[in-house]
Structure formats: C-alpha cells, structure tokens
Design a protein around this motif. Structure first.
Motif, PDB file in Angstrom:
ATOM      1  N   HIS A   1      -6.126  17.750 -11.409  1.00 33.55           N
ATOM      2  CA  HIS A   1      -7.363  17.304 -10.774  1.00 33.55           C
ATOM      3  C   HIS A   1      -7.415  17.800  -9.333  1.00 33.55           C
ATOM      4  CE1 HIS A   1     -10.553  14.660  -9.297  1.00 33.55           C
ATOM      5  NE2 HIS A   1     -10.903  14.529 -10.560  1.00 33.55           N
ATOM      6  N   VAL A   2      -8.621  18.090  -8.861  1.00 35.20           N
ATOM      7  CA  VAL A   2      -8.774  18.670  -7.525  1.00 35.20           C
ATOM      8  C   VAL A   2      -8.343  17.717  -6.415  1.00 35.20           C
ATOM      9  CG1 VAL A   2     -10.582  20.298  -8.142  1.00 35.20           C
ATOM     10  CG2 VAL A   2     -11.196  17.948  -7.574  1.00 35.20           C
ATOM     11  N   LEU A   3      -8.312  16.399  -6.690  1.00 37.87           N
ATOM     12  CA  LEU A   3      -7.895  15.444  -5.669  1.00 37.87           C
ATOM     13  C   LEU A   3      -6.378  15.235  -5.637  1.00 37.87           C
ATOM     14  CD1 LEU A   3     -10.638  12.680  -5.976  1.00 37.87           C
ATOM     15  CD2 LEU A   3     -10.400  14.384  -4.181  1.00 37.87           C
ATOM     16  N   ALA A   4      -5.675  15.770  -6.630  1.00 38.35           N
ATOM     17  CA  ALA A   4      -4.237  15.532  -6.709  1.00 38.35           C
ATOM     18  C   ALA A   4      -3.516  16.049  -5.469  1.00 38.35           C
ATOM     19  CB  ALA A   4      -3.672  16.186  -7.973  1.00 38.35           C
ATOM     20  N   ALA A   5      -3.873  17.249  -5.028  1.00 37.58           N
ATOM     21  CA  ALA A   5      -3.215  17.833  -3.859  1.00 37.58           C
ATOM     22  C   ALA A   5      -3.444  16.979  -2.616  1.00 37.58           C
ATOM     23  CB  ALA A   5      -3.730  19.253  -3.620  1.00 37.58           C
ATOM     24  N   SER A   6      -4.643  16.387  -2.492  1.00 38.71           N
ATOM     25  CA  SER A   6      -4.931  15.549  -1.328  1.00 38.71           C
ATOM     26  C   SER A   6      -4.082  14.280  -1.330  1.00 38.71           C
ATOM     27  CB  SER A   6      -6.421  15.188  -1.303  1.00 38.71           C
ATOM     28  OG  SER A   6      -7.221  16.345  -1.178  1.00 38.71           O
ATOM     29  N   VAL A   7      -3.874  13.700  -2.511  1.00 36.62           N
ATOM     30  CA  VAL A   7      -3.044  12.492  -2.615  1.00 36.62           C
ATOM     31  C   VAL A   7      -1.594  12.810  -2.268  1.00 36.62           C
ATOM     32  CG1 VAL A   7      -2.188  10.709  -4.188  1.00 36.62           C
ATOM     33  CG2 VAL A   7      -4.588  11.439  -4.310  1.00 36.62           C
ATOM     34  N   ILE A   8      -1.088  13.922  -2.800  1.00 35.66           N
ATOM     35  CA  ILE A   8       0.303  14.316  -2.517  1.00 35.66           C
ATOM     36  C   ILE A   8       0.482  14.618  -1.027  1.00 35.66           C
ATOM     37  CG2 ILE A   8       2.042  16.089  -2.977  1.00 35.66           C
ATOM     38  CD1 ILE A   8       0.825  16.323  -5.809  1.00 35.66           C
ATOM     39  N   GLU A   9      -0.504  15.284  -0.440  1.00 32.04           N
ATOM     40  CA  GLU A   9      -0.431  15.596   0.991  1.00 32.04           C
ATOM     41  C   GLU A   9      -0.433  14.323   1.838  1.00 32.04           C
ATOM     42  OE1 GLU A   9      -3.250  17.784   4.310  1.00 32.04           O
ATOM     43  OE2 GLU A   9      -3.328  18.480   2.237  1.00 32.04           O
ATOM     44  N   ALA A  10      -1.231  13.328   1.435  1.00 28.26           N
ATOM     45  CA  ALA A  10      -1.268  12.059   2.171  1.00 28.26           C
ATOM     46  C   ALA A  10       0.094  11.368   2.139  1.00 28.26           C
ATOM     47  CB  ALA A  10      -2.343  11.149   1.578  1.00 28.26           C
TER      48      ALA A  10
ATOM     49  N   PRO B   1       0.809  -1.226   0.000  1.00 25.94           N
ATOM     50  CA  PRO B   1       0.000   0.000   0.000  1.00 25.94           C
ATOM     51  C   PRO B   1       0.839   1.270   0.000  1.00 25.94           C
ATOM     52  CG  PRO B   1      -0.939  -1.618   1.491  1.00 25.94           C
ATOM     53  CD  PRO B   1       0.372  -2.179   1.026  1.00 25.94           C
ATOM     54  N   ALA B   2       1.951   1.271   0.738  1.00 26.66           N
ATOM     55  CA  ALA B   2       2.797   2.471   0.759  1.00 26.66           C
ATOM     56  C   ALA B   2       3.386   2.741  -0.623  1.00 26.66           C
ATOM     57  CB  ALA B   2       3.914   2.304   1.786  1.00 26.66           C
ATOM     58  N   ARG B   3       3.749   1.662  -1.341  1.00 30.60           N
ATOM     59  CA  ARG B   3       4.299   1.815  -2.681  1.00 30.60           C
ATOM     60  C   ARG B   3       3.238   2.366  -3.648  1.00 30.60           C
ATOM     61  NH1 ARG B   3       8.819   2.897  -5.510  1.00 30.60           N
ATOM     62  NH2 ARG B   3       8.886   1.795  -7.523  1.00 30.60           N
ATOM     63  N   ILE B   4       2.016   1.897  -3.493  1.00 33.22           N
ATOM     64  CA  ILE B   4       0.918   2.385  -4.336  1.00 33.22           C
ATOM     65  C   ILE B   4       0.736   3.888  -4.124  1.00 33.22           C
ATOM     66  CG2 ILE B   4      -1.564   2.265  -4.753  1.00 33.22           C
ATOM     67  CD1 ILE B   4      -1.425  -0.695  -3.959  1.00 33.22           C
ATOM     68  N   LEU B   5       0.702   4.298  -2.859  1.00 35.85           N
ATOM     69  CA  LEU B   5       0.505   5.718  -2.554  1.00 35.85           C
ATOM     70  C   LEU B   5       1.683   6.550  -3.065  1.00 35.85           C
ATOM     71  CD1 LEU B   5      -0.996   8.045  -1.232  1.00 35.85           C
ATOM     72  CD2 LEU B   5       0.017   7.385   0.963  1.00 35.85           C
ATOM     73  N   GLN B   6       2.901   6.038  -2.897  1.00 32.38           N
ATOM     74  CA  GLN B   6       4.083   6.781  -3.343  1.00 32.38           C
ATOM     75  C   GLN B   6       4.060   7.023  -4.851  1.00 32.38           C
ATOM     76  OE1 GLN B   6       7.840   4.677  -3.194  1.00 32.38           O
ATOM     77  NE2 GLN B   6       8.951   6.558  -2.609  1.00 32.38           N
ATOM     78  N   LEU B   7       3.775   5.971  -5.605  1.00 26.12           N
ATOM     79  CA  LEU B   7       3.741   6.110  -7.057  1.00 26.12           C
ATOM     80  C   LEU B   7       2.569   6.988  -7.512  1.00 26.12           C
ATOM     81  CD1 LEU B   7       4.658   2.443  -8.071  1.00 26.12           C
ATOM     82  CD2 LEU B   7       6.044   4.497  -8.464  1.00 26.12           C
TER      83      LEU B   7
ATOM     84  N   LYS C   1       2.485  13.156   4.555  1.00 20.83           N
ATOM     85  CA  LYS C   1       2.239  12.839   5.964  1.00 20.83           C
ATOM     86  C   LYS C   1       2.812  11.483   6.352  1.00 20.83           C
ATOM     87  CE  LYS C   1      -1.941  15.607   6.711  1.00 20.83           C
ATOM     88  NZ  LYS C   1      -3.394  15.568   7.024  1.00 20.83           N
ATOM     89  N   ARG C   2       2.956  10.607   5.371  1.00 21.20           N
ATOM     90  CA  ARG C   2       3.526   9.282   5.643  1.00 21.20           C
ATOM     91  C   ARG C   2       5.025   9.227   5.316  1.00 21.20           C
ATOM     92  NH1 ARG C   2      -1.622   9.220   4.584  1.00 21.20           N
ATOM     93  NH2 ARG C   2      -3.051   7.597   5.334  1.00 21.20           N
ATOM     94  N   ASN C   3       5.606  10.425   5.117  1.00 24.43           N
ATOM     95  CA  ASN C   3       7.045  10.549   4.852  1.00 24.43           C
ATOM     96  C   ASN C   3       7.485   9.729   3.630  1.00 24.43           C
ATOM     97  OD1 ASN C   3       7.522  12.237   7.137  1.00 24.43           O
ATOM     98  ND2 ASN C   3       7.462  10.410   8.444  1.00 24.43           N
ATOM     99  N   LEU C   4       6.643   9.672   2.607  1.00 25.77           N
ATOM    100  CA  LEU C   4       6.980   8.968   1.375  1.00 25.77           C
ATOM    101  C   LEU C   4       7.588   9.953   0.385  1.00 25.77           C
ATOM    102  CD1 LEU C   4       3.743   6.785   0.991  1.00 25.77           C
ATOM    103  CD2 LEU C   4       5.965   6.079   1.900  1.00 25.77           C
ATOM    104  N   GLU C   5       8.758   9.677  -0.080  1.00 22.59           N
ATOM    105  CA  GLU C   5       9.455  10.564  -0.998  1.00 22.59           C
ATOM    106  C   GLU C   5       8.881  10.430  -2.400  1.00 22.59           C
ATOM    107  OE1 GLU C   5      14.010  11.414  -2.647  1.00 22.59           O
ATOM    108  OE2 GLU C   5      13.626   9.855  -1.147  1.00 22.59           O
ATOM    109  N   LEU C   6       8.585  11.578  -3.010  1.00 28.80           N
ATOM    110  CA  LEU C   6       8.058  11.562  -4.372  1.00 28.80           C
ATOM    111  C   LEU C   6       9.168  11.230  -5.360  1.00 28.80           C
ATOM    112  CD1 LEU C   6       5.631  14.633  -4.369  1.00 28.80           C
ATOM    113  CD2 LEU C   6       5.184  12.250  -3.773  1.00 28.80           C
TER     114      LEU C   6
END
Length: 658
Positions: free
Chosen positions: A393-402, A377-383, A405-410
């Motif tokens: 998209h208006v949800l993009a900022a929410s995904v990046i913010e999530a 799941p962490a890999r899915i969120l990171q990618l 918060k989990r300290n996942l490097e883009l």
C-alpha cells in the motif's frame, strides 16, 4: 510509457524521444570531432553572426592587400542586402504597431553605406546580430535542460489479445473496449473502466488530492493517474485524443496562445532614443552641409547598448538561476518576475509536501475501564510499522518512516497476508496485528470511528483481536512555506492566493497555516485559468506541480513549476522550472529577476549616456565614422562588463526570528 529495460515489439519504430539501444534501428553513426560538431551547430543557429564575421575578415584582408575598391563594393553590397531583409521585418513590425530598436539600426546601416563608411556598417550589423544571438542562446540553453512533454505522456499500452497475451500497442491505436493491463507505478494510458476488484491510485497530478484514492470495479480511471503497487486490468473508455491527459494538454495550448506577448526591454527605449539620435544627426548635417556628418552621428548613436545590455544581463541572470536549480526559459520572464505583484499557489505538492506523513496516533480507550488507552501509542505505531513491511500500500512507507523517526525498532514478522488495497494482517513479535481500512479491521476486531479533520486519513489498527486505535495521516505544509511567503512579501509580491482542487475545509486550513488570505477550492483546471485571469494585481506568478496545473501555468504571466517531483506537463507549460524540491526557490527566482532587471537598466542608461555624449562630439565632426564605430565598441564593452554583474548578488533575506 515504456517500462524501463523492455524491448520494443518487432516491426514497431522507435517512438520519438526514446533512445534506441545498441543494434536497433535508432542507432546513429558516432559523431566525428565534437568541437567541429558544436561549431557547425552554432553556425546553423546564428548564421548572420558568422557570415558577418567572415565578410568583415575578408574586407580587412582585402584592405591589407591594398584592394580597397573590391573591399568597399563587397562590404557595401553585403550591408545593403542585410538592410533590405531587415527592412522587410521592420515594416511588418511597424504595421503591427510595434516600434523597436531595429529602426535606428537600419538607419545607421543605410546611412553608412550611402556615404561609403562600409566598415562602420559591418560593425553595426555584427552588433545587431550579436545581441539577438545572445537572447536566442539564453532561451535555447534553458529549454534544452527540460524534458519534453511527450516524455511524460504514455506512449504504449499493454493490450490483451487472444489467450490473454500482452501486446505493447502504440497509445494512438487503443480503441474504446480494448482490455489493457496497467503495471505497478505506471500511468493509466487512456481513460478506462477498472475491471480488477480494487486499485489504489495516485491522482495528485490530476486532481490535487495528495492522499491515495481507492477505486473499485466499475470506477472510471483518468489517464495520467498513477497505478499503485499491484497490476490491474482496465477496459479503455476513450481514445487517447479524447482522454483527460490530452484534454489538459489542449487547454495548455489554448491558454498559452491567449497570453499577451512581452515587449522586449530595449524596445521601450527605442522611440525616444531614435528620435533624439535622428534630431542630432539632422542638426549636424544642416549646420555643416555635409551628409557624412549625419552618418557619423548615427554610427555612434547605433543602439548597441540597447541591443546588448539587456541580453547580456539576462543571460547572466538565467545562468545564475540555473546554478541554483532554477530554469528560466526566456528573457521576458525575468522582466515579469521583477515586476510581480501577486503569487498564486497550488496546494498539493507545492505548499504541502505532497507525501502523507503521520500526524498523530489516536489510541482507543480500554473497554469499560475509562482509565486510559488499551495500548500505548508508541506500541501501536511499532506494531503497525512492523506489519506494513509486508504491505504494498502507498501509505506503508509513510508508516514505517514515522516509526523510524521515533526510533521504534521494527519487530520480526512470522506470518503476513496482504488484502489488496485494504490492508495487511501479520504476526509481529508474537502479536497478531491488522492494519488498514475500517472494513478490514472491523472484521477482525471491534471498531470505533477516528476523529479526523478535512485533509486527514485514518489507518486503523487492531492488535490480538482488539481495536487499538488509528494512525492519522496528513499532507503537511512545507517547512519553509511561511518563510517563502514572507520573502515574497519583502520582494514586493503583496498579494497571495491559494487555488486547489481540494475541499474547502482542507484548503482553508492550509491557507491559515501559510498566511494566505484568498482561497478558492474545488477548482477544475478551467476554474484555475479563469481565477488567474480575474486577478487585477499583475503581473501574476502561478506556482504548481501537477498535470492539472499545466493550463493555469501557461495562462499566468509567469508560470513556475515545481519540477523535481511534478509532472512534465507542468514543466513544459511553465516559464520557470524549479528543479529542486524547495519552495524557497520561488522567492529566489523573483530576487534574481529583480537583480537582473536592475543591472540591465543600469547598463542601458550608462550606454545611452555615453552614446549621447559621443553624438554631441560627433556633431562637431571630430569623430570619423570608423572611429565612432570603434568608440561604440568601448561603450559596448562597458555595457557587457556591467551586465555580467547579474551573475552574482541575487539573494533572499531570511526572516528575523520572533
């Protein structure tokens, strides 16, 4: 709405509320002395106060010069003139069945003039005008801190003319059939048909739906909804007057006019206090056979404590509230807040944050193995977050913010292609990632439905041609929502209701989390107004933030708008505006109202007690009228000092941890 930094078309006047830039027709000459300008403004606002001060000063000057007769004639004529004007207003109020403190004040002015105590008459007039000025000042100060409703409403539309040239046209001139362009983040100016292939719209301020709404060609877009990140073409379907935003404003006006007026606190004590004062004055006159005794008693009975106590306390209360980010528009609202018994809440942006956040990551199981998910799941969120860097998209900022918060490097992105309103495809750190709607992901990889509840939204993810899972987004309950409801309960607001335009299942879920027992979902603005009118436990507080809440905020006994992010239509129709994005300020507003009322009542009863004592002494003839007026000033001073206690002390007690 005029875009920031854009020049108005030639030949068009500066619209109301828009500040013209240097060199435009809206420029005005620089003001002179700012202190003089403020003084002139005060004189225009409170003419009776300043005129009375001038007459009093002139009278004292004549007396010091030994010219008693001109001083007496001038002061008596002025007092008689004021009494005549006040009598007209008093008679009108009596005909409407409203008894107020003006009756006793008018009797005091008339009696002092009749027996020649003109200085006392001027003091009574000054106190009467001063109390009213304090009330007006408190209300005007609050209103000035709010934006106008017209600042929110769209003023101009970008209309296409021959050759696809855009012309900024006043919204009132837009006709059905006109082709308009709505730029990113702009309001839809009139109800319109979408001509572009697709659009992502924020309709939360109209419908209460916090998640973005996807529209396709041919769909109706409501005026007041906010466009997403891509410009769109629309065809006007109605004039501005017949559009959704204007209909809501009309409903606000109707709701406001139907609400019963609040009786001033001081007026409630007017009849018994007036009757007691007249009885004591008449008794003194009869026993002494001296009409001057009647005036002497009425002078010390002048309802200055009633005139000043509540306004001073209310001004102090509104000042304390303003320092804490709570704008209270009028003094009657403080009384209603203090007695509130029911609190009604909107959902989106009020009880909830109004901004989607990541709830969970649902990873799809590996094909055929049954051993677990194909991707972490962490890999899915990171990618997904890495790909969303290139999405509008208006949800993009929410995904990046999530992910942050989990300290996942883009991860670095080498290629990115956005499919408008559907999602984005990108190569992130060597992996091909598709993020977006089910249709886009399904075309790039296998697909399976995500498990979501009402009020949730799934953002699907495919990695290297394999369906990886879904990011489940939701609009969460505010962190302090439960705490705030507990504080309201302790303050005596025993009943809570949730009114929302959202679906029943979503509303019920939020109500359970917040501890609200009464829920009404799928509400239109008219439904909310009717629901609030039907509440028996009054006064009723209504808390909301969107354009769709404006009518019910106007209809409630106290409308509280969460104005930090909400529409100005809500702020304009509300009695209280919370300027911070903090729900706990609702409970603090109630606490300030209760504290202010407590201080005002203590001031009133202290003033009444001192006045009754002075009346008893004045009945014996030991207090001349002018001395009585000066003694009444001491009573006023005590009243004012006590009323200023409302500047501090109002707090809400936090809940005790379980």
């Amino acid at each position: 709405m005029m875009p920031r930094g854009r020049t108005l078309p030639k030949g068009q006047p500066t619209p109301p509320g828009v500040i013209a830039g240097p060199g435009t027709a809206g420029d005005s000459p620089a003001p002179g002395d700012p202190l003089l300008a403020r003084m002139q403004a005060r004189v225009r606002l409170y003419p009776l106060v300043f005129l009375t001060c001038l007459v009093l000063a002139a009278t004292l000057g004549l007396l010091l010069a030994g010219r008693e007769e001109p001083a007496r004639l001038g002061a008596s004529a002025y007092a008689a003139l004021v009494a005549m004007f006040r009598a007209v207003a008093m008679i009108r109020s009596l005909r409407e069945g409203r008894w107020g403190i003006d009756v006793l004040a008018l009797m005091a002015i008339a009696s002092t003039v009749a027996v020649g105590e003109y200085l006392a008459a001027l003091v009574v007039i000054l106190m009467l005008a001063g109390g009213e000025a304090l009330e007006t000042f408190a209300q005007g100060r609050a209103v000035r801190e709010l934006r106008s409703l017209l600042d929110r409403a769209p003023r101009y539309a970008h209309r296409e003319t021959d050759g696809s040239i855009l012309e900024d046209t006043p919204i009132g001139e837009v006709l059905p059939g006109d082709i308009l362009v709505v730029r990113p983040s702009e309001l839809v100016p009139v109800d319109s048909e979408l001509l572009s292939a697709a659009a992502s719209m924020d309709e939360s301020s109209l419908t209460g739906e916090s998640l973005p709404v996807e529209r396709v060609r041919g769909d109706l877009l409501l005026s007041g909804s906010v466009n997403g990140e891509a410009a769109i073409r629309v065809r006007a379907a109605a004039t501005a007057a017949d559009s959704q935003y204007s209909r809501i404003i009309a409903l606000v006006e109707e709701a406001s006019s139907s609400r019963a007026p609040v009786v001033r606190l001081a007026d409630r004590y007017a009849v018994p206090f007036t009757a007691l004062a007249v009885a004591m004055a008449a008794t003194a006159w009869i026993l002494s056979s001296d009409p001057v005794r009647f005036a002497q008693v009425l002078v010390v009975a002048t309802p200055c404590p009633l005139l000043i106590a509540a306004p001073v306390a209310f001004l102090a209360g509104t000042s304390q509230a303003a320092r804490k980010g709570i704008i209270i528009k009028n003094t009657g609202t403080l009384e209603q807040l203090a007695r509130a018994r029911t609190a009604v809440f909107d959902k989106t942006g009020t009880l909830t944050s109004g901004r989607p956040v990541l709830d969970t990551v649902q990873a799809a199981p590996a094909a055929g193995s049954g051993a677990g998910p194909a991707f972490d799941p962490a890999r899915i969120l990171q990618l997904a977050a890495s790909a969303e860097q290139y999405s509008s998209h208006v949800l993009a900022a929410s995904v990046i913010e999530a992910a942050a918060k989990r300290n996942l490097e883009l991860l670095p992105v080498t290629e990115a292609t956005e499919h408008a309103t559907h999602g984005v495809q990108a190569v992130c750190g060597g992996d091909t990632v598709v993020v977006g709607k089910a249709g886009l992901v399904k075309a790039a990889a296998g697909f399976r439905d995500a498990s979501i509840r009402s009020g949730q939204l799934a953002v699907h993810v495919a990695i290297n041609g394999t369906y990886a899972g879904a990011l489940i987004m939701k609009d969460p309950l505010r962190d302090n929502a439960v705490e705030t409801l507990g504080q309201l309960q302790r303050l005596g607001v025993r009943h809570t209701v949730l009114l929302t335009g959202d679906a029943g299942a979503t509303a019920a879920h939020i109500a359970r989390e917040a501890g609200i027992t009464r829920v009404q979902a799928d509400c239109l603005p008219e439904d909310k107004v009717q629901a609030v009118a039907a509440v028996r436990e009054r006064p009723v507080i209504m808390v909301g933030d969107g354009v769709n809440d404006a009518p019910v905020l106007a209809a409630a006994d106290v409308g509280i708008a969460m104005g930090a992010k909400g529409a100005t239509a809500a702020s304009e129709s509300a009695d209280v505006v919370v300027m911070l994005d903090d729900l706990s300020r609702v409970a603090l507003a109630v606490a300030i109202g209760q504290r202010t009322m407590s201080v005002a009542l203590v001031s009133i009863w202290t003033g009444i007690g001192l006045s009754v004592g002075l009346m008893a002494v004045a009945m014996t003839g030991y207090i001349p009228a002018v001395t009585g007026a000066l003694l009444q000033e001491l009573v006023d001073l005590a009243t004012i000092l006590n009323g200023l206690r409302a500047l501090r002390g109002a707090t809400v007690r936090p809940s005790t941890p379980a």
